[in-house]
Design a protein around this motif. Structure first.
Motif, PDB file in Angstrom:
ATOM      1  N   LEU A 244     -10.593   3.089  -5.704  1.00  0.00           N
ATOM      2  CA  LEU A 244     -12.020   3.086  -6.034  1.00  0.00           C
ATOM      3  C   LEU A 244     -12.872   3.017  -4.777  1.00  0.00           C
ATOM      4  O   LEU A 244     -13.835   3.783  -4.615  1.00  0.00           O
ATOM      5  CB  LEU A 244     -12.344   1.913  -6.970  1.00  0.00           C
ATOM      6  N   TRP A 245     -12.532   2.099  -3.859  1.00  0.00           N
ATOM      7  CA  TRP A 245     -13.347   1.931  -2.666  1.00  0.00           C
ATOM      8  C   TRP A 245     -13.294   3.154  -1.771  1.00  0.00           C
ATOM      9  O   TRP A 245     -14.286   3.513  -1.124  1.00  0.00           O
ATOM     10  CB  TRP A 245     -12.900   0.690  -1.891  1.00  0.00           C
TER      11      TRP A 245
ATOM     12  N   GLY B  66     -10.671   6.855 -15.191  1.00  0.00           N
ATOM     13  CA  GLY B  66     -10.296   5.455 -15.037  1.00  0.00           C
ATOM     14  C   GLY B  66     -10.293   4.981 -13.604  1.00  0.00           C
ATOM     15  O   GLY B  66      -9.508   4.097 -13.243  1.00  0.00           O
ATOM     16  N   ILE B  67     -11.192   5.536 -12.791  1.00  0.00           N
ATOM     17  CA  ILE B  67     -11.199   5.191 -11.371  1.00  0.00           C
ATOM     18  C   ILE B  67     -11.584   3.731 -11.143  1.00  0.00           C
ATOM     19  O   ILE B  67     -11.211   3.126 -10.126  1.00  0.00           O
ATOM     20  CB  ILE B  67     -12.173   6.127 -10.612  1.00  0.00           C
ATOM     21  N   LEU B  68     -12.326   3.131 -12.090  1.00  0.00           N
ATOM     22  CA  LEU B  68     -12.748   1.736 -11.916  1.00  0.00           C
ATOM     23  C   LEU B  68     -11.568   0.782 -11.841  1.00  0.00           C
ATOM     24  O   LEU B  68     -11.669  -0.284 -11.227  1.00  0.00           O
ATOM     25  CB  LEU B  68     -13.687   1.321 -13.064  1.00  0.00           C
ATOM     26  N   ALA B  69     -10.443   1.157 -12.461  1.00  0.00           N
ATOM     27  CA  ALA B  69      -9.246   0.317 -12.429  1.00  0.00           C
ATOM     28  C   ALA B  69      -8.253   0.768 -11.365  1.00  0.00           C
ATOM     29  O   ALA B  69      -7.166   0.207 -11.258  1.00  0.00           O
ATOM     30  CB  ALA B  69      -8.578   0.325 -13.805  1.00  0.00           C
ATOM     31  N   SER B  70      -8.635   1.759 -10.569  1.00  0.00           N
ATOM     32  CA  SER B  70      -7.728   2.310  -9.561  1.00  0.00           C
ATOM     33  C   SER B  70      -7.916   1.613  -8.218  1.00  0.00           C
ATOM     34  O   SER B  70      -9.036   1.257  -7.846  1.00  0.00           O
ATOM     35  CB  SER B  70      -7.981   3.816  -9.403  1.00  0.00           C
TER      36      SER B  70
ATOM     37  N   LEU C 226     -14.813   8.612 -13.432  1.00  0.00           N
ATOM     38  CA  LEU C 226     -15.081   7.455 -14.290  1.00  0.00           C
ATOM     39  C   LEU C 226     -14.309   7.559 -15.591  1.00  0.00           C
ATOM     40  O   LEU C 226     -13.695   6.591 -16.057  1.00  0.00           O
ATOM     41  CB  LEU C 226     -16.583   7.352 -14.562  1.00  0.00           C
TER      42      LEU C 226
ATOM     43  N   LEU D 171     -15.678   5.630  -3.270  1.00  0.00           N
ATOM     44  CA  LEU D 171     -17.059   5.233  -2.995  1.00  0.00           C
ATOM     45  C   LEU D 171     -17.424   5.486  -1.530  1.00  0.00           C
ATOM     46  O   LEU D 171     -18.566   5.879  -1.228  1.00  0.00           O
ATOM     47  CB  LEU D 171     -17.256   3.750  -3.334  1.00  0.00           C
TER      48      LEU D 171
ATOM     49  N   PHE E  70     -18.468  11.430  -9.476  1.00  0.00           N
ATOM     50  CA  PHE E  70     -18.056  10.148 -10.033  1.00  0.00           C
ATOM     51  C   PHE E  70     -17.866  10.176 -11.553  1.00  0.00           C
ATOM     52  O   PHE E  70     -16.999   9.457 -12.070  1.00  0.00           O
ATOM     53  CB  PHE E  70     -19.077   9.071  -9.673  1.00  0.00           C
TER      54      PHE E  70
END
Length: 260
Positions: free
Chosen positions: A121-122, A114-118, A111, A125, A107
């Motif tokens: 993301l789910w 920029g995976i949080l805005a991709s 991170l 996870l 992760f």
């Protein structure tokens, strides 16, 4: 149990093999990101690597940690602690440290990418979550194997065979059965046989999330066609929960009967 778990976790985090485990996934993820910025392709590659390695590492680390902790276990057994507390604490520290190393190694590079805005993301996870579930299941199996086998060579041999069976041999048997009974309806048989392998369940769940029907194989296609996405997720998660509860209950019961 919390004190035993904290000690076990601190001991495992300082272990050099755990650091190597973290660095392996860190370097692997960075290398894949360097080669391609396509997150779905990255997830597929990571799925193949992670779902193959995490059962193996869970088994080997679990067996090795149990055998190396025998003297410490005997010391704890002389204290006013229940066997359930001791074994659950030791196992919890092992499983948690493996999951944390995996999560951080995969992760952290994503991170910074920029995976949080991709939108993926789910899916990432879910991949990490399934890897952690497999780690929990196979490290439980490792403890059971080690507790049943006082001979270390036999314990390591059984752990390797267990990995080979679920990672390779089982799929060969599965395909052979599908080939033999190809003239008969195979939907129910496919679902039942898939339920008996947690590695296949985890892989199918990730591929269902990616919605890549062509790459899912027959088992994944059956789950997608006959169960639907929502029902398929619920079915897989339920079976994986069963795969966790049964070995955990057996390990707890075995710890109460184990003669040290």
């Amino acid at each position: 149990m919390i004190k035993v778990l904290k000690y076990s976790l601190a001991d495992m985090i300082r272990n050099r093999w755990m650091i190597i485990y973290f660095l392996f996934f860190l370097v692997l993820t960075l290398a894949l990101l360097f080669l391609s910025s396509d997150i779905p392709k990255l997830i597929i590659t990571l799925t193949n690597v992670i779902l193959t390695l995490t059962p193996l590492i869970g088994l080997l680390f679990g067996v090795m940690y149990y055998y190396n902790s025998l003297d410490f276990i005997r010391l704890l057994l002389a204290q006013p602690l229940s066997r359930k507390t001791i074994f659950l604490g030791l196992y919890g520290g092992l499983a948690l440290s493996l999951c944390l190393s995996l999560f951080a190694g995969v992760f952290i590079p994503l991170l910074f990418y920029g995976i949080l805005a991709s939108p993926e993301l789910w899916t990432v996870l879910i991949l990490i979550g399934m890897a952690c579930v497999l780690t929990i299941i196979f490290s439980l199996l490792a403890f059971i194997i080690a507790m049943k086998s006082d001979n270390r060579i036999r314990g390591f041999g059984l752990s390797m065979f267990t990995w080979l069976f679920f990672a390779i041999i089982y799929d060969g048997i599965f395909l052979l059965l599908l080939s033999i009974f190809k003239d008969y309806p195979l939907e129910n048989l496919t679902i039942i046989l898939t339920s008996l392998n947690p590695v296949d369940l985890a892989r199918i769940l990730i591929l269902l999330k990616l919605d890549i029907s062509a790459m899912m194989g027959y088992t994944g296609a059956v789950l997608q066609k006959f169960l639907g996405s929502s029902l398929g997720y619920f079915f897989i998660l339920t079976i994986l929960t069963v795969w966790t509860i049964i070995p955990l209950s057996y390990m707890t019961r075995l710890s109460g009967k184990k003669d040290f």
